[in-house]
Design a protein around this motif. Sequence first.
Motif, PDB file in Angstrom:
ATOM      1  N   ASN A  89       0.811  -1.216   0.000  1.00  0.00           N
ATOM      2  CA  ASN A  89       0.000   0.000   0.000  1.00  0.00           C
ATOM      3  C   ASN A  89       0.844   1.266   0.000  1.00  0.00           C
ATOM      4  OD1 ASN A  89      -3.149  -0.376   0.372  1.00  0.00           O
ATOM      5  ND2 ASN A  89      -2.155  -2.058   1.452  1.00  0.00           N
ATOM      6  N   MET A  90       2.113   1.135  -0.376  1.00  0.00           N
ATOM      7  CA  MET A  90       3.014   2.285  -0.414  1.00  0.00           C
ATOM      8  C   MET A  90       3.627   2.421  -1.803  1.00  0.00           C
ATOM      9  SD  MET A  90       4.964   1.637   3.223  1.00  0.00           S
ATOM     10  CE  MET A  90       5.601   3.292   3.398  1.00  0.00           C
ATOM     11  N   PRO A  91       3.899   3.652  -2.248  1.00  0.00           N
ATOM     12  CA  PRO A  91       4.615   3.809  -3.523  1.00  0.00           C
ATOM     13  C   PRO A  91       6.068   3.393  -3.371  1.00  0.00           C
ATOM     14  CG  PRO A  91       4.235   5.941  -2.488  1.00  0.00           C
ATOM     15  CD  PRO A  91       3.497   4.942  -1.664  1.00  0.00           C
ATOM     16  N   VAL A  92       6.688   3.035  -4.470  1.00  0.00           N
ATOM     17  CA  VAL A  92       8.053   2.537  -4.432  1.00  0.00           C
ATOM     18  C   VAL A  92       9.059   3.635  -4.099  1.00  0.00           C
ATOM     19  CG1 VAL A  92       8.559   2.926  -6.877  1.00  0.00           C
ATOM     20  CG2 VAL A  92       9.619   0.992  -5.680  1.00  0.00           C
ATOM     21  N   THR A  93       8.631   4.890  -4.145  1.00  0.00           N
ATOM     22  CA  THR A  93       9.538   6.021  -3.930  1.00  0.00           C
ATOM     23  C   THR A  93       9.660   6.454  -2.470  1.00  0.00           C
ATOM     24  OG1 THR A  93       7.682   7.503  -4.403  1.00  0.00           O
ATOM     25  CG2 THR A  93       9.158   6.963  -6.234  1.00  0.00           C
ATOM     26  N   VAL A  94       8.931   5.839  -1.553  1.00  0.00           N
ATOM     27  CA  VAL A  94       8.976   6.300  -0.159  1.00  0.00           C
ATOM     28  C   VAL A  94      10.358   6.070   0.431  1.00  0.00           C
ATOM     29  CG1 VAL A  94       6.511   5.936   0.290  1.00  0.00           C
ATOM     30  CG2 VAL A  94       8.132   4.072   0.705  1.00  0.00           C
ATOM     31  N   PRO A  95      10.819   6.969   1.333  1.00  0.00           N
ATOM     32  CA  PRO A  95      12.081   6.725   2.026  1.00  0.00           C
ATOM     33  C   PRO A  95      11.966   5.499   2.920  1.00  0.00           C
ATOM     34  CG  PRO A  95      10.945   8.635   2.952  1.00  0.00           C
ATOM     35  CD  PRO A  95      10.198   8.255   1.707  1.00  0.00           C
ATOM     36  N   LEU A  96      13.076   4.839   3.184  1.00  0.00           N
ATOM     37  CA  LEU A  96      13.044   3.564   3.888  1.00  0.00           C
ATOM     38  C   LEU A  96      12.604   3.674   5.346  1.00  0.00           C
ATOM     39  CD1 LEU A  96      16.255   1.856   2.457  1.00  0.00           C
ATOM     40  CD2 LEU A  96      13.877   1.521   1.788  1.00  0.00           C
ATOM     41  N   TRP A  97      12.676   4.870   5.927  1.00  0.00           N
ATOM     42  CA  TRP A  97      12.240   4.995   7.320  1.00  0.00           C
ATOM     43  C   TRP A  97      10.713   4.971   7.445  1.00  0.00           C
ATOM     44  CZ3 TRP A  97       9.154   9.226   7.769  1.00  0.00           C
ATOM     45  CH2 TRP A  97       9.373  10.288   6.892  1.00  0.00           C
ATOM     46  N   MET A  98      10.010   5.200   6.355  1.00  0.00           N
ATOM     47  CA  MET A  98       8.543   5.230   6.428  1.00  0.00           C
ATOM     48  C   MET A  98       7.928   3.851   6.669  1.00  0.00           C
ATOM     49  SD  MET A  98       7.263   8.250   3.853  1.00  0.00           S
ATOM     50  CE  MET A  98       5.580   8.007   4.349  1.00  0.00           C
ATOM     51  N   PRO A  99       8.356   2.788   5.979  1.00  0.00           N
ATOM     52  CA  PRO A  99       7.815   1.477   6.346  1.00  0.00           C
ATOM     53  C   PRO A  99       8.195   1.039   7.755  1.00  0.00           C
ATOM     54  CG  PRO A  99       9.532   1.267   4.669  1.00  0.00           C
ATOM     55  CD  PRO A  99       9.195   2.714   4.771  1.00  0.00           C
ATOM     56  N   VAL A 100       9.303   1.556   8.274  1.00  0.00           N
ATOM     57  CA  VAL A 100       9.677   1.244   9.664  1.00  0.00           C
ATOM     58  C   VAL A 100       8.665   1.867  10.624  1.00  0.00           C
ATOM     59  CG1 VAL A 100      11.429   1.509  11.454  1.00  0.00           C
ATOM     60  CG2 VAL A 100      12.122   1.076   9.078  1.00  0.00           C
ATOM     61  N   ILE A 101       8.395   3.153  10.438  1.00  0.00           N
ATOM     62  CA  ILE A 101       7.405   3.826  11.286  1.00  0.00           C
ATOM     63  C   ILE A 101       6.031   3.192  11.094  1.00  0.00           C
ATOM     64  CG2 ILE A 101       6.176   6.013  11.650  1.00  0.00           C
ATOM     65  CD1 ILE A 101       8.751   7.464  11.030  1.00  0.00           C
ATOM     66  N   GLY A 102       5.663   2.930   9.853  1.00  0.00           N
ATOM     67  CA  GLY A 102       4.373   2.308   9.580  1.00  0.00           C
ATOM     68  C   GLY A 102       4.248   0.931  10.210  1.00  0.00           C
ATOM     69  N   GLY A 103       5.313   0.143  10.163  1.00  0.00           N
ATOM     70  CA  GLY A 103       5.292  -1.186  10.757  1.00  0.00           C
ATOM     71  C   GLY A 103       5.100  -1.146  12.258  1.00  0.00           C
ATOM     72  N   PHE A 104       5.812  -0.240  12.937  1.00  0.00           N
ATOM     73  CA  PHE A 104       5.675  -0.120  14.391  1.00  0.00           C
ATOM     74  C   PHE A 104       4.290   0.416  14.757  1.00  0.00           C
ATOM     75  CE2 PHE A 104      10.051  -1.113  14.545  1.00  0.00           C
ATOM     76  CZ  PHE A 104      10.387  -1.392  15.865  1.00  0.00           C
ATOM     77  N   PHE A 105       3.766   1.333  13.961  1.00  0.00           N
ATOM     78  CA  PHE A 105       2.413   1.858  14.224  1.00  0.00           C
ATOM     79  C   PHE A 105       1.377   0.750  14.059  1.00  0.00           C
ATOM     80  CE2 PHE A 105      -1.611   3.764  13.046  1.00  0.00           C
ATOM     81  CZ  PHE A 105      -1.724   4.832  13.924  1.00  0.00           C
ATOM     82  N   ALA A 106       1.490  -0.015  12.983  1.00  0.00           N
ATOM     83  CA  ALA A 106       0.513  -1.077  12.708  1.00  0.00           C
ATOM     84  C   ALA A 106       0.503  -2.122  13.813  1.00  0.00           C
ATOM     85  CB  ALA A 106       0.820  -1.737  11.365  1.00  0.00           C
ATOM     86  N   ILE A 107       1.672  -2.557  14.230  1.00  0.00           N
ATOM     87  CA  ILE A 107       1.760  -3.655  15.194  1.00  0.00           C
ATOM     88  C   ILE A 107       1.492  -3.197  16.622  1.00  0.00           C
ATOM     89  CG2 ILE A 107       3.294  -5.364  16.223  1.00  0.00           C
ATOM     90  CD1 ILE A 107       2.347  -6.074  13.407  1.00  0.00           C
ATOM     91  N   ILE A 108       2.131  -2.110  17.042  1.00  0.00           N
ATOM     92  CA  ILE A 108       2.032  -1.702  18.455  1.00  0.00           C
ATOM     93  C   ILE A 108       0.753  -0.913  18.724  1.00  0.00           C
ATOM     94  CG2 ILE A 108       3.099  -0.315  20.270  1.00  0.00           C
ATOM     95  CD1 ILE A 108       5.814  -1.089  19.130  1.00  0.00           C
ATOM     96  N   ILE A 109       0.500   0.118  17.931  1.00  0.00           N
ATOM     97  CA  ILE A 109      -0.641   0.997  18.203  1.00  0.00           C
ATOM     98  C   ILE A 109      -1.965   0.323  17.862  1.00  0.00           C
ATOM     99  CG2 ILE A 109      -1.703   3.234  17.705  1.00  0.00           C
ATOM    100  CD1 ILE A 109       0.964   3.418  19.200  1.00  0.00           C
ATOM    101  N   VAL A 110      -2.050  -0.289  16.685  1.00  0.00           N
ATOM    102  CA  VAL A 110      -3.331  -0.826  16.216  1.00  0.00           C
ATOM    103  C   VAL A 110      -3.572  -2.259  16.693  1.00  0.00           C
ATOM    104  CG1 VAL A 110      -4.777  -1.231  14.182  1.00  0.00           C
ATOM    105  CG2 VAL A 110      -3.127   0.640  14.177  1.00  0.00           C
ATOM    106  N   LYS A 111      -2.523  -3.043  16.783  1.00  0.00           N
ATOM    107  CA  LYS A 111      -2.698  -4.464  17.120  1.00  0.00           C
ATOM    108  C   LYS A 111      -2.458  -4.750  18.600  1.00  0.00           C
ATOM    109  CE  LYS A 111      -0.982  -9.037  15.698  1.00  0.00           C
ATOM    110  NZ  LYS A 111       0.001  -9.734  14.830  1.00  0.00           N
ATOM    111  N   GLN A 112      -1.259  -4.450  19.106  1.00  0.00           N
ATOM    112  CA  GLN A 112      -0.907  -4.856  20.464  1.00  0.00           C
ATOM    113  C   GLN A 112      -1.592  -4.020  21.548  1.00  0.00           C
ATOM    114  OE1 GLN A 112       0.652  -7.554  21.209  1.00  0.00           O
ATOM    115  NE2 GLN A 112       1.177  -8.087  19.102  1.00  0.00           N
ATOM    116  N   PHE A 113      -1.827  -2.748  21.290  1.00  0.00           N
ATOM    117  CA  PHE A 113      -2.518  -1.916  22.280  1.00  0.00           C
ATOM    118  C   PHE A 113      -3.909  -2.459  22.617  1.00  0.00           C
ATOM    119  CE2 PHE A 113      -0.512   2.602  22.404  1.00  0.00           C
ATOM    120  CZ  PHE A 113       0.682   2.044  22.821  1.00  0.00           C
ATOM    121  N   PHE A 114      -4.496  -3.198  21.688  1.00  0.00           N
ATOM    122  CA  PHE A 114      -5.855  -3.706  21.893  1.00  0.00           C
ATOM    123  C   PHE A 114      -5.881  -5.189  22.246  1.00  0.00           C
ATOM    124  CE2 PHE A 114      -6.293   0.134  19.438  1.00  0.00           C
ATOM    125  CZ  PHE A 114      -7.386   0.751  20.030  1.00  0.00           C
ATOM    126  N   GLY A 115      -4.699  -5.752  22.521  1.00  0.00           N
ATOM    127  CA  GLY A 115      -4.657  -7.131  22.991  1.00  0.00           C
ATOM    128  C   GLY A 115      -4.013  -8.119  22.055  1.00  0.00           C
TER     129      GLY A 115
END
Length: 327
Positions: A89-115
């Motif tokens: 869901n990301m364009p190929v031109t994004v800087p490499l730090w963006m999937p890192v931030i997105g990955g931590f947001f997806a897993i910790i904020i959206v997934k783990q915070f809710f159990g």
Amino acid sequence: MTDNRFIVSSSPHIRSDETISSIMLDVIIALSPAFIAGAYFFGYRAILITLVSIISCVAAEYIWQKTCKKPITISDWSAVVTGMLLAFNMPVTVPLWMPVIGGFFAIIIVKQFFGGLGHNFMNPALAARAFLLASWPGAMTKWVQPFEKISLFGNVDAVSSATPLAIIKGTEAVEQAVPGYWQLFFGQIGGCIGETSAIALLLGAAYLLYRRVINWRIPVTFIATVGLFTFIFGKDGLFTGDALYHILSGGLILGAFFMATDYVSSPVTPKGQVIMGIGCGIITSIIRLYGGYPEGVSYSILLMNVLTPLIDKYTMPVKFGEVKARA
């Protein structure tokens, strides 16, 4: 004397050999054709972004569970699936730090915070995409045509492109021809890494349906609603829209088969799944036709994810023997 006593046990009584790991591996296999297509059209950087996204999601899950002294569940492959979907869901031109931030947001904020797995109220990959798009809209909407040369840092040695939906809507000031159906079908268009090739996604979807990992209700009603709605409310008047173009463009096929069907954040009842698909289709069409943004798949799924508990509540069949409460 023969023992004819009945053994009474708690439900469920229907058992299956399927596990979380086996289901997630099936999803990874189904996503592989789209991954190969993304690597073919957008080069080594598509592979790099996908790997960074997967590693970030797995690392985020491990670090969180280790810190909170919870069981480590990275072997169930669910974090890998989230990482792949986020990268797709990301364009190929994004800087490499963006999937890192997105990955931590997806897993910790959206997934783990809710159990953790099974408790998140919306699709983690789509929630992370929405977060990245709201925070860095320029980087998240920088498209290129296939086979363009892109540096390690995301710099493009060519003029930026636009997605087919943006071209037909006129939201991008680019002099670019509208791609044809065959280009949409095979993936020779600008867009996110994993959404451009309809044939690759359909191959993966067919595999999931064959393996009965998903059923047809949400994706078919989702896609059919978008096709019907965009045909009726065409740009040049009623019943003048190009339904096929809207079906093949953007993230509709990716979203309908791989994200709207998420077990945790979608309805469990057959009637609820149909409602989910129709709702996603209507919201997607409204955003595409009348909104300021040319694509609405992600937001439609997230909005319907929020409504899932309510849908389940009113579509759940009455339990056998249950007596309705009197007013």
